[in-house]
Enzyme design. Structure first.
Site, PDB file in Angstrom:
ATOM      1  N   SER A  55     -55.366  22.325  -7.583  1.00 15.68           N
ATOM      2  CA  SER A  55     -54.800  22.578  -6.250  1.00 15.68           C
ATOM      3  C   SER A  55     -53.383  22.028  -6.239  1.00 15.68           C
ATOM      4  O   SER A  55     -53.191  20.853  -6.566  1.00 15.68           O
ATOM      5  CB  SER A  55     -55.617  21.850  -5.179  1.00 15.68           C
ATOM      6  OG  SER A  55     -56.906  22.368  -5.133  1.00 15.68           O
TER       7      SER A  55
ATOM      8  N   THR B 279     -51.367  20.372  -4.540  1.00 15.75           N
ATOM      9  CA  THR B 279     -51.114  19.476  -3.407  1.00 15.75           C
ATOM     10  C   THR B 279     -50.301  18.255  -3.831  1.00 15.75           C
ATOM     11  O   THR B 279     -50.076  17.349  -3.025  1.00 15.75           O
ATOM     12  CB  THR B 279     -52.447  18.986  -2.802  1.00 15.75           C
ATOM     13  OG1 THR B 279     -53.204  18.368  -3.849  1.00 15.75           O
ATOM     14  CG2 THR B 279     -53.254  20.116  -2.211  1.00 15.75           C
TER      15      THR B 279
ATOM     16  N   ALA C 155     -55.621   9.484  -8.682  1.00 18.66           N
ATOM     17  CA  ALA C 155     -55.383  10.510  -7.669  1.00 18.66           C
ATOM     18  C   ALA C 155     -53.907  10.856  -7.724  1.00 18.66           C
ATOM     19  O   ALA C 155     -53.137  10.227  -8.457  1.00 18.66           O
ATOM     20  CB  ALA C 155     -55.765   9.990  -6.291  1.00 18.66           C
ATOM     21  N   LYS C 156     -53.533  11.854  -6.922  1.00 20.19           N
ATOM     22  CA  LYS C 156     -52.147  12.308  -7.012  1.00 20.19           C
ATOM     23  C   LYS C 156     -51.169  11.225  -6.565  1.00 20.19           C
ATOM     24  O   LYS C 156     -49.995  11.306  -6.819  1.00 20.19           O
ATOM     25  CB  LYS C 156     -51.987  13.609  -6.232  1.00 20.19           C
ATOM     26  CG  LYS C 156     -52.647  14.755  -7.019  1.00 20.19           C
ATOM     27  CD  LYS C 156     -52.666  16.079  -6.337  1.00 20.19           C
ATOM     28  CE  LYS C 156     -53.321  17.117  -7.245  1.00 20.19           C
ATOM     29  NZ  LYS C 156     -54.159  18.066  -6.559  1.00 20.19           N
ATOM     30  N   ARG C 157     -51.699  10.165  -5.908  1.00 18.80           N
ATOM     31  CA  ARG C 157     -50.797   9.094  -5.486  1.00 18.80           C
ATOM     32  C   ARG C 157     -50.429   8.168  -6.654  1.00 18.80           C
ATOM     33  O   ARG C 157     -49.564   7.321  -6.515  1.00 18.80           O
ATOM     34  CB  ARG C 157     -51.433   8.287  -4.348  1.00 18.80           C
ATOM     35  CG  ARG C 157     -52.712   7.604  -4.733  1.00 18.80           C
ATOM     36  CD  ARG C 157     -53.354   6.898  -3.540  1.00 18.80           C
ATOM     37  NE  ARG C 157     -54.641   6.355  -3.925  1.00 18.80           N
ATOM     38  CZ  ARG C 157     -55.771   7.024  -3.921  1.00 18.80           C
ATOM     39  NH1 ARG C 157     -55.780   8.276  -3.528  1.00 18.80           N
ATOM     40  NH2 ARG C 157     -56.892   6.456  -4.305  1.00 18.80           N
TER      41      ARG C 157
END
Ligand code: GLU
Length: 308
Positions: free
Chosen positions: A14, A16, A269-271
């Site tokens: 995704s 995001t 995670a994307k962070r």
């Protein structure tokens, strides 16, 4: 080949945010399994979450995946027999499946405005899975009727407390039903409907399919024979198996990969910007080094500290 069918695997990111090392490791397993079986790897752009998905993340995603050494033979940038490979361009397929489920009596409208309705567009990763829905709107089908603008509240049957809101639609599970499957990596798995997960959203009140439905529709339509993804989606697989059954579709095999965590045991995670493929590339780390690191069980000791 499996059972005479050509192996077809997929990468389904995704856009995001930027992809990180955890994505790369799971995707690498997907690619190795496809290559090992002389199969085909498909790339699907899961961009249904309009608020969070950004065009710049789509181009970054393609670039980062190629840099890392991924090769897909069907995808949004190369086309293929099951195009389009971008979910926001596949709405008619999702709508048809939704209508079939609704006509089959598997769904009910729900006017509860809950976090899980809002979140239904995204795959529920670790710590994000929705609480078991208490069934507040079960049995409320009769309160809605089909009108000119779609489903409308039926004032002659005034059950819902929020008559003006458009409903989302939930799949009704059979409480106590055990959903079992064999996972290629983790072995036998069983989840109990009504306990491990409840009635789940398949169609949101803003007229978008939920992740669970879009994923099943696409994996089936694209002829995917094995789904490789993170172990945090095991309970989603159980839900999806119920959708395959209700839609009369053949389910693929499943292979869930252990999650990559940071030094504190937190799922990447994307962070975790320091571990995004983008940042690692700029820092001059090579994909081969990264792969060698995860084979040795290292993560970030020499790659920088993940951001909180
Ligand atoms: N787009 C989903 C995600 O990135 C895919 C989940 C899946 O592999 O089914 O989380």
């Amino acid at each position: 080949m499996s059972g005479g069918r050509t192996y077809r695997g997929r990468l389904a990111p995704s856009p995001t945010g930027h992809l990180h090392l955890g994505h790369a490791r799971t995707f690498w397993t997907a690619q190795e399994r496809a290559q090992g079986q002389g199969g085909v790897l498909v790339l699907r752009n899961e961009d249904l979450d309009r608020q969070r998905c950004k065009p710049e993340f789509v181009s970054a995603m393609l670039e980062d995946l190629r840099w890392f050494g991924f090769h897909w033979v069907e995808g949004p940038d190369v086309g293929g027999p099951h195009a389009p490979y971008t979910q926001s361009e596949r709405m008619p397929l999702y709508r048809t499946a939704f209508e079939r489920l609704r006509a089959g009596g598997f769904l009910y409208p729900c006017t509860c405005s809950r976090q899980d309705v809002l979140r239904a567009l995204q795959a529920p990763h670790q710590g994000e899975d929705e609480p078991v829905y208490p069934g507040t709107c079960r049995g409320r089908e009769k309160s809605f009727k089909l009108g000119v603008s779609g489903l409308e509240f039926d004032a002659s049957n005034p059950q819902p407390q929020t008559p003006n809101s458009k409903p989302s639609w939930r799949f009704r599970v059979s409480d106590g039903q055990a959903v079992s499957f064999h996972d290629g990596q983790l072995g036998p798995q069983t989840f109990v409907a009504g306990a491990d997960f409840g009635d789940f959203v398949v169609w949101r009140n803003d007229d978008l399919p939920a992740y669970q439905l879009a994923c099943v529709v696409d994996d089936a339509a694209m002829g995917i024979t094995e789904v490789v993804r993170g172990a945090d989606l095991l309970a989603s697989t159980a839900r999806q198996l119920l959708l395959y059954e209700a839609l009369g579709l053949k389910a693929p095999a499943f292979h869930h990969c252990p999650l990559m965590t940071d030094e504190r045991g937190v799922r990447l995670a994307k962070r975790h910007d320091a571990l995004s493929l983008r940042v690692l590339r700029v820092r001059g780390v090579s994909p081969a080094e990264l792969r060698a690191g995860w084979i040795r069980g290292e993560l970030s000791s020499n790659l920088g500290t993940p951001m909180p």
